[in-house]
Design a protein around this motif. Sequence first.
Motif, PDB file in Angstrom:
ATOM      1  N   GLY A  39      21.793  59.162   2.372  1.00  0.00           N
ATOM      2  CA  GLY A  39      20.937  59.714   3.416  1.00  0.00           C
ATOM      3  C   GLY A  39      21.618  59.759   4.762  1.00  0.00           C
ATOM      4  O   GLY A  39      21.484  60.720   5.524  1.00  0.00           O
TER       5      GLY A  39
ATOM      6  N   GLU B 228      19.515  60.173  14.507  1.00  0.00           N
ATOM      7  CA  GLU B 228      18.462  59.566  13.693  1.00  0.00           C
ATOM      8  C   GLU B 228      19.065  58.607  12.674  1.00  0.00           C
ATOM      9  O   GLU B 228      18.500  57.538  12.404  1.00  0.00           O
ATOM     10  CB  GLU B 228      17.646  60.643  12.986  1.00  0.00           C
ATOM     11  CG  GLU B 228      16.547  60.118  12.068  1.00  0.00           C
ATOM     12  CD  GLU B 228      15.499  59.281  12.765  1.00  0.00           C
ATOM     13  OE1 GLU B 228      14.895  58.401  12.100  1.00  0.00           O
ATOM     14  OE2 GLU B 228      15.256  59.490  13.984  1.00  0.00           O
ATOM     15  N   CYS B 229      20.206  58.957  12.124  1.00  0.00           N
ATOM     16  CA  CYS B 229      20.867  58.078  11.158  1.00  0.00           C
ATOM     17  C   CYS B 229      21.343  56.796  11.826  1.00  0.00           C
ATOM     18  O   CYS B 229      21.215  55.701  11.255  1.00  0.00           O
ATOM     19  CB  CYS B 229      22.025  58.812  10.493  1.00  0.00           C
ATOM     20  SG  CYS B 229      21.503  60.130   9.363  1.00  0.00           S
TER      21      CYS B 229
ATOM     22  N   GLU C  55      11.295  57.034   6.299  1.00  0.00           N
ATOM     23  CA  GLU C  55      11.555  56.706   4.899  1.00  0.00           C
ATOM     24  C   GLU C  55      11.971  55.244   4.745  1.00  0.00           C
ATOM     25  O   GLU C  55      11.564  54.569   3.800  1.00  0.00           O
ATOM     26  CB  GLU C  55      12.636  57.629   4.338  1.00  0.00           C
ATOM     27  CG  GLU C  55      12.197  59.083   4.235  1.00  0.00           C
ATOM     28  CD  GLU C  55      13.293  60.008   3.737  1.00  0.00           C
ATOM     29  OE1 GLU C  55      13.002  61.196   3.519  1.00  0.00           O
ATOM     30  OE2 GLU C  55      14.446  59.543   3.569  1.00  0.00           O
TER      31      GLU C  55
ATOM     32  N   MET D  18      23.667  62.606   5.175  1.00  0.00           N
ATOM     33  CA  MET D  18      22.892  63.846   5.175  1.00  0.00           C
ATOM     34  C   MET D  18      22.988  64.581   3.834  1.00  0.00           C
ATOM     35  O   MET D  18      22.874  65.798   3.758  1.00  0.00           O
ATOM     36  CB  MET D  18      23.319  64.750   6.341  1.00  0.00           C
ATOM     37  CG  MET D  18      23.294  63.990   7.664  1.00  0.00           C
ATOM     38  SD  MET D  18      23.951  64.884   9.085  1.00  0.00           S
ATOM     39  CE  MET D  18      24.218  63.538  10.241  1.00  0.00           C
TER      40      MET D  18
ATOM     41  N   THR E 294      18.396  54.667  12.271  1.00  0.00           N
ATOM     42  CA  THR E 294      17.981  54.123  10.974  1.00  0.00           C
ATOM     43  C   THR E 294      18.811  52.905  10.614  1.00  0.00           C
ATOM     44  O   THR E 294      18.290  51.908  10.090  1.00  0.00           O
ATOM     45  CB  THR E 294      18.095  55.204   9.886  1.00  0.00           C
ATOM     46  OG1 THR E 294      17.264  56.323  10.230  1.00  0.00           O
ATOM     47  CG2 THR E 294      17.666  54.670   8.527  1.00  0.00           C
TER      48      THR E 294
ATOM     49  N   LYS F 233      17.031  58.752   4.764  1.00  0.00           N
ATOM     50  CA  LYS F 233      17.748  59.529   5.781  1.00  0.00           C
ATOM     51  C   LYS F 233      17.140  59.416   7.168  1.00  0.00           C
ATOM     52  O   LYS F 233      17.630  60.032   8.116  1.00  0.00           O
ATOM     53  CB  LYS F 233      17.798  61.004   5.366  1.00  0.00           C
ATOM     54  CG  LYS F 233      16.429  61.661   5.193  1.00  0.00           C
ATOM     55  CD  LYS F 233      16.594  63.110   4.734  1.00  0.00           C
ATOM     56  CE  LYS F 233      15.256  63.782   4.471  1.00  0.00           C
ATOM     57  NZ  LYS F 233      14.615  63.225   3.239  1.00  0.00           N
ATOM     58  N   ASN F 234      16.041  58.660   7.290  1.00  0.00           N
ATOM     59  CA  ASN F 234      15.416  58.506   8.602  1.00  0.00           C
ATOM     60  C   ASN F 234      14.602  57.214   8.635  1.00  0.00           C
ATOM     61  O   ASN F 234      14.429  56.532   7.617  1.00  0.00           O
ATOM     62  CB  ASN F 234      14.538  59.719   8.947  1.00  0.00           C
ATOM     63  CG  ASN F 234      13.482  59.993   7.887  1.00  0.00           C
ATOM     64  OD1 ASN F 234      12.785  59.087   7.433  1.00  0.00           O
ATOM     65  ND2 ASN F 234      13.367  61.258   7.483  1.00  0.00           N
ATOM     66  N   ARG F 235      14.091  56.891   9.816  1.00  0.00           N
ATOM     67  CA  ARG F 235      13.371  55.633   9.994  1.00  0.00           C
ATOM     68  C   ARG F 235      12.034  55.615   9.269  1.00  0.00           C
ATOM     69  O   ARG F 235      11.584  54.557   8.819  1.00  0.00           O
ATOM     70  CB  ARG F 235      13.175  55.380  11.497  1.00  0.00           C
ATOM     71  CG  ARG F 235      14.444  54.949  12.211  1.00  0.00           C
ATOM     72  CD  ARG F 235      14.301  54.966  13.718  1.00  0.00           C
ATOM     73  NE  ARG F 235      14.298  56.327  14.237  1.00  0.00           N
ATOM     74  CZ  ARG F 235      14.185  56.637  15.520  1.00  0.00           C
ATOM     75  NH1 ARG F 235      14.066  55.660  16.421  1.00  0.00           N
ATOM     76  NH2 ARG F 235      14.208  57.896  15.909  1.00  0.00           N
TER      77      ARG F 235
ATOM     78  N   THR G 201      18.638  65.751   8.463  1.00  0.00           N
ATOM     79  CA  THR G 201      18.428  64.693   9.443  1.00  0.00           C
ATOM     80  C   THR G 201      19.428  64.938  10.564  1.00  0.00           C
ATOM     81  O   THR G 201      20.063  65.979  10.614  1.00  0.00           O
ATOM     82  CB  THR G 201      18.586  63.297   8.796  1.00  0.00           C
ATOM     83  OG1 THR G 201      18.249  62.285   9.745  1.00  0.00           O
ATOM     84  CG2 THR G 201      19.994  63.074   8.280  1.00  0.00           C
ATOM     85  N   THR G 202      19.547  63.998  11.490  1.00  0.00           N
ATOM     86  CA  THR G 202      20.510  64.146  12.567  1.00  0.00           C
ATOM     87  C   THR G 202      21.375  62.896  12.659  1.00  0.00           C
ATOM     88  O   THR G 202      20.996  61.827  12.171  1.00  0.00           O
ATOM     89  CB  THR G 202      19.813  64.354  13.922  1.00  0.00           C
ATOM     90  OG1 THR G 202      19.113  63.148  14.283  1.00  0.00           O
ATOM     91  CG2 THR G 202      18.836  65.525  13.863  1.00  0.00           C
TER      92      THR G 202
END
Length: 325
Positions: free
Chosen positions: A21, A33-34, A295, A24, A37, A291-293, A29-30
């Motif tokens: 994730g 953001e990763c 999830e 990507m 996370t 892939k993000n907070r 996602t970005t």
Amino acid sequence: MQQRSFGRLWPVSVLTLGGGGLGMVWGATTFDECVATVHDAVAAGIVLIDLAPSYGNGKAEEVVGEAFAGRLPEGVRVTSKCGLGNTPSGEVEPMLRQSIEGSLKRLRLSRLDLFFLHSNVVPDATHPARRPDAASRMTLYETFVGNVRPLFEKLVGEGLIGAWGLTGIGHPDTIIRLLGERPAPAAVQCIANLLDSPGALKFFDGPAKPRSVMAAARGNGVGVMGIRAVQAGALTDALDRTLPPDHPEMRDYARAAGFRRLAAELDMTPAFLAHRYALSLPVDTLVLGVKNRTELAECVAAAKAGPLPADLVARVDQSVDRAAE
């Protein structure tokens, strides 16, 4: 977060942050953001981050390098991997060293805590010959025993890696054989989902036998990392990418229709239930593909809720055909 014994290694959190994730691979996602996370994962008590150069062409490792600027928080460890394929014996060491050096540069570190062979070890040359499209994912048993395993031990002795492991989603009988040999890997990554399915990563005939691989690892003191708890999205509400109808993940998604109905009946999301099911299997830690907070938070909540009781495990098992391949 609860920690468990991890073979002969250090204690590990029940969840591991995976790099798919972050690289990507599992939907949009970005980078920022990763990075966020990663910070949230450590704040939640996750102490292992599982990476590979192939996760976003190095992007996942760059995310972790950016998140910690080369100074991992106390107790946090990282893994990486190298897909070797059927490399000639004289090129094995240069290829593995180059991969490790690239990973360390992106991570801004001087050492990997755990390093995995990302290739599937297969018994002989007939296997890549039968599946030429997947041949680059296969390493011959004789190559592993004669060249790769001794080099892994050498790299441990040099302090470049702390320990080594196997990706255990390939030819199951070969993996089980290697788990019983010495020197044994310190860890193995096993399929841990209710379908017992590696999906599109299956490049061999017959059943995947992930639970037999787990049992062999346990019997030999090898740490078990469960992977693909939601089977690349097949055990979620909906796949987050477009795939052809005959793709293995699409077939698994169809197989899981009864599971999604059960999740709705239990007032849980399929992903939440799938992670709790995977945590009920004999794994030391479960690798997340988030892939993000958002999830990540759902997975952390699943870990807090804990493994499923035996009666609910049985209901989940009855909701799907795990024998289908």
